[in-house]
Each structure stands twice: as structure tokens, then as C-alpha cells.
Design a protein around this motif. Structure first.
Motif, PDB file in Angstrom:
ATOM      1  N   ARG A 187      -6.896  13.697  -0.530  1.00  0.00           N
ATOM      2  CA  ARG A 187      -6.802  13.237   0.864  1.00  0.00           C
ATOM      3  C   ARG A 187      -5.700  14.050   1.550  1.00  0.00           C
ATOM      4  NH1 ARG A 187      -9.148   7.562   0.917  1.00  0.00           N
ATOM      5  NH2 ARG A 187      -9.911   7.391  -1.211  1.00  0.00           N
ATOM      6  N   ARG A 188      -5.651  13.992   2.849  1.00  0.00           N
ATOM      7  CA  ARG A 188      -4.691  14.782   3.608  1.00  0.00           C
ATOM      8  C   ARG A 188      -3.553  13.898   4.121  1.00  0.00           C
ATOM      9  NH1 ARG A 188      -9.575  15.193   4.629  1.00  0.00           N
ATOM     10  NH2 ARG A 188     -10.758  17.022   4.049  1.00  0.00           N
TER      11      ARG A 188
ATOM     12  N   MET B 140      -2.207  14.984  -2.933  1.00  0.00           N
ATOM     13  CA  MET B 140      -2.760  15.025  -1.585  1.00  0.00           C
ATOM     14  C   MET B 140      -2.578  16.427  -0.999  1.00  0.00           C
ATOM     15  SD  MET B 140      -1.422  11.361  -0.090  1.00  0.00           S
ATOM     16  CE  MET B 140      -2.523  11.317   1.318  1.00  0.00           C
ATOM     17  N   GLN B 141      -3.347  16.743   0.004  1.00  0.00           N
ATOM     18  CA  GLN B 141      -3.204  18.003   0.710  1.00  0.00           C
ATOM     19  C   GLN B 141      -2.161  17.826   1.813  1.00  0.00           C
ATOM     20  OE1 GLN B 141      -7.033  19.538   2.081  1.00  0.00           O
ATOM     21  NE2 GLN B 141      -8.032  18.426   0.414  1.00  0.00           N
TER      22      GLN B 141
ATOM     23  N   ASP C 164      10.714  17.279   3.972  1.00  0.00           N
ATOM     24  CA  ASP C 164      10.654  17.651   2.556  1.00  0.00           C
ATOM     25  C   ASP C 164      10.257  16.466   1.684  1.00  0.00           C
ATOM     26  OD1 ASP C 164      11.415  20.235   3.226  1.00  0.00           O
ATOM     27  OD2 ASP C 164      13.522  19.933   2.691  1.00  0.00           O
ATOM     28  N   SER C 165      10.810  15.304   1.970  1.00  0.00           N
ATOM     29  CA  SER C 165      10.497  14.099   1.203  1.00  0.00           C
ATOM     30  C   SER C 165       9.015  13.756   1.319  1.00  0.00           C
ATOM     31  CB  SER C 165      11.359  12.938   1.700  1.00  0.00           C
ATOM     32  OG  SER C 165      11.012  11.744   1.064  1.00  0.00           O
ATOM     33  N   THR C 166       8.477  13.843   2.514  1.00  0.00           N
ATOM     34  CA  THR C 166       7.065  13.517   2.731  1.00  0.00           C
ATOM     35  C   THR C 166       6.166  14.520   2.011  1.00  0.00           C
ATOM     36  OG1 THR C 166       7.689  12.583   4.867  1.00  0.00           O
ATOM     37  CG2 THR C 166       5.355  12.991   4.501  1.00  0.00           C
ATOM     38  N   ARG C 167       6.520  15.794   2.070  1.00  0.00           N
ATOM     39  CA  ARG C 167       5.757  16.829   1.365  1.00  0.00           C
ATOM     40  C   ARG C 167       5.755  16.563  -0.133  1.00  0.00           C
ATOM     41  NH1 ARG C 167       7.626  20.726  -1.445  1.00  0.00           N
ATOM     42  NH2 ARG C 167       9.660  20.650  -0.441  1.00  0.00           N
ATOM     43  N   LEU C 168       6.899  16.183  -0.688  1.00  0.00           N
ATOM     44  CA  LEU C 168       6.981  15.889  -2.125  1.00  0.00           C
ATOM     45  C   LEU C 168       6.113  14.693  -2.494  1.00  0.00           C
ATOM     46  CD1 LEU C 168      10.779  16.564  -2.687  1.00  0.00           C
ATOM     47  CD2 LEU C 168       8.870  17.897  -3.624  1.00  0.00           C
ATOM     48  N   CYS C 169       6.047  13.684  -1.633  1.00  0.00           N
ATOM     49  CA  CYS C 169       5.157  12.538  -1.885  1.00  0.00           C
ATOM     50  C   CYS C 169       3.711  13.004  -1.943  1.00  0.00           C
ATOM     51  CB  CYS C 169       5.333  11.475  -0.802  1.00  0.00           C
ATOM     52  SG  CYS C 169       6.914  10.607  -0.867  1.00  0.00           S
ATOM     53  N   ALA C 170       3.314  13.868  -1.006  1.00  0.00           N
ATOM     54  CA  ALA C 170       1.946  14.395  -1.004  1.00  0.00           C
ATOM     55  C   ALA C 170       1.667  15.138  -2.303  1.00  0.00           C
ATOM     56  CB  ALA C 170       1.735  15.316   0.193  1.00  0.00           C
ATOM     57  N   GLU C 171       2.592  15.979  -2.712  1.00  0.00           N
ATOM     58  CA  GLU C 171       2.399  16.748  -3.946  1.00  0.00           C
ATOM     59  C   GLU C 171       2.271  15.832  -5.158  1.00  0.00           C
ATOM     60  OE1 GLU C 171       5.589  19.608  -4.150  1.00  0.00           O
ATOM     61  OE2 GLU C 171       4.899  20.652  -2.343  1.00  0.00           O
TER      62      GLU C 171
ATOM     63  N   PRO D 130      -4.386  -2.795 -12.303  1.00  0.00           N
ATOM     64  CA  PRO D 130      -5.468  -2.441 -13.232  1.00  0.00           C
ATOM     65  C   PRO D 130      -6.805  -2.211 -12.521  1.00  0.00           C
ATOM     66  CG  PRO D 130      -4.165  -4.242 -14.119  1.00  0.00           C
ATOM     67  CD  PRO D 130      -3.701  -4.034 -12.695  1.00  0.00           C
ATOM     68  N   GLY D 131      -7.424  -1.084 -12.830  1.00  0.00           N
ATOM     69  CA  GLY D 131      -8.725  -0.748 -12.291  1.00  0.00           C
ATOM     70  C   GLY D 131      -8.728  -0.165 -10.892  1.00  0.00           C
ATOM     71  N   LEU D 132      -7.604  -0.131 -10.198  1.00  0.00           N
ATOM     72  CA  LEU D 132      -7.570   0.373  -8.825  1.00  0.00           C
ATOM     73  C   LEU D 132      -7.588   1.909  -8.786  1.00  0.00           C
ATOM     74  CD1 LEU D 132      -7.436  -0.415  -5.828  1.00  0.00           C
ATOM     75  CD2 LEU D 132      -4.946  -0.411  -6.028  1.00  0.00           C
ATOM     76  N   ASP D 133      -6.952   2.552  -9.745  1.00  0.00           N
ATOM     77  CA  ASP D 133      -6.898   4.019  -9.804  1.00  0.00           C
ATOM     78  C   ASP D 133      -6.381   4.620  -8.499  1.00  0.00           C
ATOM     79  OD1 ASP D 133      -7.922   4.076 -12.446  1.00  0.00           O
ATOM     80  OD2 ASP D 133      -9.963   3.868 -11.648  1.00  0.00           O
ATOM     81  N   PHE D 134      -5.318   4.017  -7.961  1.00  0.00           N
ATOM     82  CA  PHE D 134      -4.795   4.405  -6.655  1.00  0.00           C
ATOM     83  C   PHE D 134      -4.423   5.885  -6.600  1.00  0.00           C
ATOM     84  CE2 PHE D 134      -1.278   4.937  -3.641  1.00  0.00           C
ATOM     85  CZ  PHE D 134      -1.887   4.499  -2.478  1.00  0.00           C
ATOM     86  N   LYS D 135      -3.660   6.363  -7.564  1.00  0.00           N
ATOM     87  CA  LYS D 135      -3.207   7.760  -7.512  1.00  0.00           C
ATOM     88  C   LYS D 135      -4.392   8.716  -7.555  1.00  0.00           C
ATOM     89  CE  LYS D 135       0.033  11.044  -9.508  1.00  0.00           C
ATOM     90  NZ  LYS D 135       1.002  11.326 -10.571  1.00  0.00           N
TER      91      LYS D 135
END
Length: 190
Positions: free
Chosen positions: A127-128, A157-158, A146-153, A116-121
Motif C-alpha cells: 500500500r502507499r 509500504m510504498q 524521516d520517521s514516517t518514511r521508516l514506518c512505511a519501510e 491472530p489471523g488479521l495478518d495486518f503487516k
């Protein structure tokens, strides 16, 4: 916990090697070659995930729904992550995937998004995310990339792509002149 100003660049390098401490693996050697080319005014923080082990992730998304702020290694990694403008995963390919320590770190994002209150996403958006990796051949690294790119998306994140080099036995990266040359230019324009 405050965000880093947008004008200041701060790189967090998360080393996921499982080599014994003090023995530099191929992926770390490639990442350090790239990092050496960063402008001198850019802050770098290097953390070895094996030195900051996270507890197993317990999924409470559908029962409790929220999580407290983490303590110990979790808090250290959360704070370092939020302080960085650029997150660089330094992760050799293990069984066509991310090393377990990186996967666990990413699993904890599910908890951090529900503090609560962190707003992490929302705070990660913009960020890159970079990936440095090595493996026996480039095709075997693709599922992890591919997995890492999907996490960024997912996080907004950029995605900055992957720097790949030929790994294997210790020092194998030294023979991959193409990867080492690419590493010296990888952060150009930062």
C-alpha cells in the motif's frame, strides 16, 4: 474485513490537527488542495483523529503476546486503514515530530500486527503511504518525515514522500504559492 481490490484506489486521509473543530488548519488546507486534484473516480475518506480517540496503547508484545480485535474507534480506524490503498497522514509538525494522535495510531499498529489471523503487516505491504505537513521551516519537518518514511519501510509500504508547506498562523499556507502549486500535481499519475 476484506482488502480492497488492487485495481480500485481508495485514499484514507487521517487529519491529525488539534485545531478546534470547524477551523481548517494549514496542513488540512494543503491536503485538501492536493485531494481536489485526484481523479473523480477515486474514493476519498477523511477522518479527523481527534473525533475518534484511541485508548492509550499498552504493550503486551512480551507478556501476553496477542491482542483481540479492537473495538470502538480502534475498530473504525483499523477497518478504514485496511480498506485503503493509499494512506495519507495529514499531520502538522509538533515539536519536530508527529502529532500525538498520529503517534498513538501508529502505536496501535503494534497491537494490530498481533491480532491472530488479521495478518495486518502483510496486508499493509504494497500500500502507499503519503505525508502532508506544514511547519515554520522545512528543516524542522525533517525528523517527522524521516520517521514516517521508516514506518512505511518497516511495513513494506510504498513511501510516496512528503508534501510540505509553510505553516504557522491560520491561513499562512495561502501565501506559500510553491506548496499550493505542488499540491495540485502531487497525486499526478494516480
Amino acid at each position: 474485513m476484506s482488502d480492497t481490490p488492487t485495481t480500485a484506489r481508495r485514499f484514507l486521509f487521517l487529519n491529525a490537527s488539534t485545531r478546534v473543530p470547524g477551523v481548517m488548519g494549514n496542513t488540512e488546507a494543503l491536503a485538501r488542495t492536493a485531494a481536489a486534484a485526484l481523479p473523480s473516480g477515486i474514493e476519498q475518506q477523511w477522518l479527523r483523529l481527534a473525533d475518534h480517540p484511541l485508548p492509550p496503547f499498552v504493550d503486551h508484545r512480551h507478556d501476553i503476546g496477542t491482542y483481540p480485535l479492537p473495538e470502538g474507534a480502534g475498530r473504525l480506524l483499523l477497518d478504514a486503514t485496511l480498506a485503503a490503498t493509499d494512506l495519507v497522514l495529514v499531520a502538522p509538525v509538533y515539536w519536530y515530530s508527529l502529532p500525538a494522535s498520529v503517534k498513538l495510531y501508529l502505536d496501535h499498529f503494534s497491537a494490530w500486527m498481533r491480532v491472530p489471523g488479521l495478518d495486518f503487516k502483510a496486508r499493509m505491504a504494497g500500500r502507499r503511504l503519503w505525508l502532508v505537513t506544514t511547519s515554520g521551516d522545512r528543516a524542522k519537518a525533517q525528523p517527522m518525515i524521516d520517521s514516517t518514511r521508516l514506518c512505511a519501510e518497516f511495513l513494506g509500504m510504498q513511501w510516496q514522500g512528503a508534501l510540505w508547506g509553510k505553516g504557522g498562523a491560520p491561513e499562512a499556507i495561502r501565501a506559500d504559492e510553491t506548496a499550493l502549486t505542488e499540491a495540485t500535481r502531487w497525486f499526478e499519475g494516480v
